[in-house]
Design a protein around this motif. Structure first.
Motif, mmCIF file in Angstrom:
data_model
loop_
_atom_site.group_PDB
_atom_site.id
_atom_site.type_symbol
_atom_site.label_atom_id
_atom_site.label_comp_id
_atom_site.label_asym_id
_atom_site.label_seq_id
_atom_site.Cartn_x
_atom_site.Cartn_y
_atom_site.Cartn_z
ATOM 1 N N ALA A 192 14.559 -6.566 8.490
ATOM 2 C CA ALA A 192 13.902 -5.629 7.572
ATOM 3 C C ALA A 192 14.854 -4.527 7.125
ATOM 4 N N GLN B 74 16.201 -3.806 3.271
ATOM 5 C CA GLN B 74 16.009 -2.520 2.610
ATOM 6 C C GLN B 74 17.337 -1.929 2.140
ATOM 7 N N TRP C 130 5.680 0.044 1.621
ATOM 8 C CA TRP C 130 6.147 -0.493 2.904
ATOM 9 C C TRP C 130 5.985 0.535 4.019
ATOM 10 N N CYS D 196 3.636 0.496 7.495
ATOM 11 C CA CYS D 196 4.180 0.752 8.835
ATOM 12 C C CYS D 196 3.422 1.878 9.537
#
Length: 339
Positions: A92, A96, A215, A219
């Protein structure tokens, strides 16, 4: 004589017919009683619930929920320190960093109203720092795990230094989380404020900011979504289907292949070199082991086969193999075999 015979034979025949029919009926009833009941196959929804409850991701979510909301005295190891989760974090972060850097490179001609480029650059720097912390966590947990088994004075000093490093890493991680929380609020204010509407001036940067904010919102809402899933959705589905999904996932035993992959060796006295028994020929190490097996409560004897679980707890091979076939978690800390 003939009439007597004629009268006798029909009576005999008449008396024998109901007797045979009664015996046949009783035999059929007895066989029907002794026959095992026909088991109806589970429906499609029940089969789906069984597969979900036995999936690895569902077991991991239950471990996360237990770690976050359970009693501190009865917690297992941190599930976020497992190799699978750390690999997902690595992927991840790399995605990013790559997407933000590529978008900044191809959108040099865009002129946003609010400092969108600075916000994305700060987010990118935060991801790079998170990547460095992730490497430090991995090095601390896995690369130094074998060295922490022996207990000499130099190693105790080294362990103290590692403890200080872990405290420093925790402080850095907390600071980064605070930075991302503040950055998340600032991004929401700038993106969704009509005075700073800059979609027409910088469409690529604007879309990237919305994706990054979405995103981060997912989270931050992960604990709440996990609570809704395990405390609301799963009990409701279990009640409607008549199948306990929590018990099915927690009582799942390990397979023979999973058990055979765990390290095992023959026990010797503490502080003596031990030979590993699973394919690592000639490899030896020192280990500070427990004096007795916590399953059978018997002390380890010389040349007895022992097995070590991923949580570093050690047991008799026969004891822990029988335990793992019933439930695939450590008897002490309740950590699963999947790290």
């Amino acid at each position: 004589m003939n009439s007597r015979c004629f009268l006798v034979h029909p009576q005999q025949e008449y008396s024998m017919v109901p007797f045979s029919s009664n015996s046949a009926t009783e035999d059929r009833v007895a066989s029907a009683r002794n026959r095992p009941p026909r088991v109806t196959p589970p429906s499609f929804m029940v089969r789906m619930a069984m597969r979900i409850s036995r999936a690895r991701w569902f077991t991991f979510l239950r471990r996360v929920f237990h770690y976050q909301n359970g009693s501190r005295s009865n917690l297992g190891s941190n599930p976020f320190n497992s190799s699978t989760w750390m690999m997902l974090e690595f992927i991840a972060l790399i995605l990013q960093i790559t997407i933000t850097t590529f978008t900044l490179a191809i959108s040099k001609r865009e002129r946003p109203i609010w400092p969108m480029r600075i916000w994305i650059s700060g987010y990118d720097i935060g991801c790079v720092l998170n990547l460095l912390l992730l490497y430090g966590r991995y090095r601390q947990i896995y690369l130094t795990q074998g060295d922490s088994l022996s207990l000499s004075d130099m190693e105790q000093q080294r362990n103290n230094e590692e403890t200080r490093m872990s405290h420093l890493m925790n402080k850095c991680r907390t600071s980064l989380e605070l930075f991302f929380a503040i950055w998340f609020v600032m991004g929401n204010v700038w993106v969704f404020d009509s005075r700073f509407g800059s979609f027409h001036h910088a469409p690529k940067l604007h879309v990237l900011c919305i994706i990054l904010l979405a995103w981060n919102a997912m989270c931050y809402s992960f604990p709440f979504l996990l609570f809704v899933l395990l405390c609301c959705c799963v009990p409701l589905i279990s009640t409607l289907l008549g199948y306990n999904m929590n018990m099915a996932s927690s009582n799942k035993g390990a397979s023979d292949d999973q058990i055979s992959q765990l390290p095992s060796w023959r026990h010797k006295e503490a502080g003596v070199k031990l030979e590993l028994g699973n394919g690592s020929e000639g490899s030896k190490k020192l280990i500070n082991e427990d004096p007795e097996c916590c399953i059978c409560l018997a002390k380890y004897k010389d040349k007895e086969e022992v097995r070590q679980l991923p949580c570093s707890h050690m047991f008799h091979l026969k004891c822990v193999d029988q335990w793992l076939k019933i439930t695939s978690c450590c008897p002490l800390c309740k950590q699963g075999l999947e790290r």
